[in-house]
Design a protein around this motif. Structure first.
Motif, PDB file in Angstrom:
ATOM      1  N   TYR A  55       0.836  -1.208   0.000  1.00 16.87           N
ATOM      2  CA  TYR A  55       0.000   0.000   0.000  1.00 16.87           C
ATOM      3  C   TYR A  55       0.869   1.255   0.000  1.00 16.87           C
ATOM      4  O   TYR A  55       0.602   2.201  -0.725  1.00 16.87           O
ATOM      5  CB  TYR A  55      -0.931   0.019   1.213  1.00 16.87           C
ATOM      6  CG  TYR A  55      -1.629   1.352   1.379  1.00 16.87           C
ATOM      7  CD1 TYR A  55      -2.626   1.746   0.496  1.00 16.87           C
ATOM      8  CD2 TYR A  55      -1.268   2.227   2.400  1.00 16.87           C
ATOM      9  CE1 TYR A  55      -3.250   2.974   0.625  1.00 16.87           C
ATOM     10  CE2 TYR A  55      -1.893   3.461   2.538  1.00 16.87           C
ATOM     11  CZ  TYR A  55      -2.883   3.829   1.649  1.00 16.87           C
ATOM     12  OH  TYR A  55      -3.492   5.036   1.777  1.00 16.87           O
ATOM     13  N   CYS A  61      -4.303   3.724  -4.227  1.00 16.88           N
ATOM     14  CA  CYS A  61      -5.048   2.475  -4.392  1.00 16.88           C
ATOM     15  C   CYS A  61      -5.718   2.114  -3.064  1.00 16.88           C
ATOM     16  O   CYS A  61      -5.173   2.393  -1.996  1.00 16.88           O
ATOM     17  CB  CYS A  61      -4.042   1.398  -4.800  1.00 16.88           C
ATOM     18  SG  CYS A  61      -4.646  -0.277  -4.918  1.00 16.88           S
ATOM     19  N   ASN A  62      -6.906   1.496  -3.116  1.00 13.25           N
ATOM     20  CA  ASN A  62      -7.498   0.948  -1.896  1.00 13.25           C
ATOM     21  C   ASN A  62      -6.495  -0.044  -1.309  1.00 13.25           C
ATOM     22  O   ASN A  62      -5.925  -0.862  -2.032  1.00 13.25           O
ATOM     23  CB  ASN A  62      -8.814   0.244  -2.249  1.00 13.25           C
ATOM     24  CG  ASN A  62      -9.375  -0.544  -1.096  1.00 13.25           C
ATOM     25  OD1 ASN A  62      -8.878  -1.621  -0.758  1.00 13.25           O
ATOM     26  ND2 ASN A  62     -10.415  -0.023  -0.501  1.00 13.25           N
ATOM     27  N   TYR A  63      -6.282   0.012   0.004  1.00 12.14           N
ATOM     28  CA  TYR A  63      -5.172  -0.772   0.556  1.00 12.14           C
ATOM     29  C   TYR A  63      -5.362  -2.276   0.389  1.00 12.14           C
ATOM     30  O   TYR A  63      -4.391  -3.000   0.173  1.00 12.14           O
ATOM     31  CB  TYR A  63      -4.856  -0.372   1.999  1.00 12.14           C
ATOM     32  CG  TYR A  63      -5.774  -0.877   3.067  1.00 12.14           C
ATOM     33  CD1 TYR A  63      -5.406  -1.942   3.867  1.00 12.14           C
ATOM     34  CD2 TYR A  63      -7.000  -0.274   3.317  1.00 12.14           C
ATOM     35  CE1 TYR A  63      -6.233  -2.399   4.866  1.00 12.14           C
ATOM     36  CE2 TYR A  63      -7.827  -0.721   4.314  1.00 12.14           C
ATOM     37  CZ  TYR A  63      -7.447  -1.791   5.086  1.00 12.14           C
ATOM     38  OH  TYR A  63      -8.269  -2.249   6.075  1.00 12.14           O
ATOM     39  N   ASP A  65      -6.920  -3.681  -2.183  1.00 14.93           N
ATOM     40  CA  ASP A  65      -6.610  -3.909  -3.598  1.00 14.93           C
ATOM     41  C   ASP A  65      -5.109  -3.892  -3.866  1.00 14.93           C
ATOM     42  O   ASP A  65      -4.628  -4.608  -4.748  1.00 14.93           O
ATOM     43  CB  ASP A  65      -7.308  -2.871  -4.481  1.00 14.93           C
ATOM     44  CG  ASP A  65      -8.802  -3.117  -4.610  1.00 14.93           C
ATOM     45  OD1 ASP A  65      -9.253  -4.252  -4.331  1.00 14.93           O
ATOM     46  OD2 ASP A  65      -9.531  -2.176  -4.993  1.00 14.93           O
ATOM     47  N   CYS A  66      -4.367  -3.087  -3.116  1.00 14.21           N
ATOM     48  CA  CYS A  66      -2.907  -3.062  -3.279  1.00 14.21           C
ATOM     49  C   CYS A  66      -2.289  -4.421  -2.956  1.00 14.21           C
ATOM     50  O   CYS A  66      -1.413  -4.901  -3.682  1.00 14.21           O
ATOM     51  CB  CYS A  66      -2.283  -1.994  -2.386  1.00 14.21           C
ATOM     52  SG  CYS A  66      -2.631  -0.319  -2.911  1.00 14.21           S
TER      53      CYS A  66
END
Length: 195
Positions: A55, A61-63, A65-66
């Protein structure tokens, strides 16, 4: 990510190396968790996945999703059915301990707060905001208790014995904190472990 790895590779031996081993204790999706200080340099891994700073190197980025992107590629290519919820798995004894605290010490509806006091000021909530929030809760929800969780350096719930505030700072494990929050009307806190 661990749950998805287990779903994809049900027979794999999944070992996690982390400085925060307590977060993964009792996790049914892994076989072993250990601290880097106890890691063998000769472990014969078939595959190594480094999620460190996934992240932090991509903060837009959404964490979640990272982490998924690092593990599986672009998250938008994953099936919509992939479960991205975060879970901590308390033990039976942790659940029983918290249920007893709720029954014997809290005894009514409650909210959980984590009043973090951290070296990074921008991760802390101003004490004036906490005071204002508590005044609002006292007025709007007169029978709801406020339960604080956290470490020794975090701000503690105000009040004394018998008040509507319950100070559980330094008294709960991660699993116990998770079970307490799951039984609360809500959780209020900043960017922190309990969050």
């Amino acid at each position: 990510v661990l749950r998805e790895l287990r779903r994809r590779y049900p027979e794999a031996f999944i070992q996690v190396v982390t400085e925060e081993t307590i977060v993964l204790e009792n996790n049914p999706h892994i076989n072993k968790v250990l601290h880097p200080d106890h890691m063998s340099k000769t472990d014969p891994w078939d595959f190594y996945l480094n999620l460190n700073d996934a992240y932090e190197t991509n903060p837009l980025c959404n964490y979640i999703d990272c982490y998924f992107a690092r593990a599986f590629g672009r998250p938008e290519l994953l099936p919509a059915t992939v479960d991205k919820s975060i879970r901590v798995y308390p033990t039976t004894s942790e659940v029983e301990k918290v249920d007893k605290i709720i029954r014997e010490k809290i005894k009514t509806d409650f909210i959980v707060v984590h009043m973090r006091r951290w070296a990074w000021e921008n991760k802390n909530v101003d004490p004036i905001i906490w005071t204002t929030l508590f005044a609002y809760i006292e007025q709007e929800y007169p029978r709801t208790k406020i339960v604080s969780v956290g470490a020794q350096y975090d701000i503690r719930a105000p009040g004394s014995a018998g008040s509507r505030y319950v100070d559980l700072n330094e008294q709960l494990s991660i699993g116990e904190t998770r079970h307490l929050i799951a039984n609360a009307r809500c959780f209020i806190g900043g960017d922190s472990g309990p969050y």
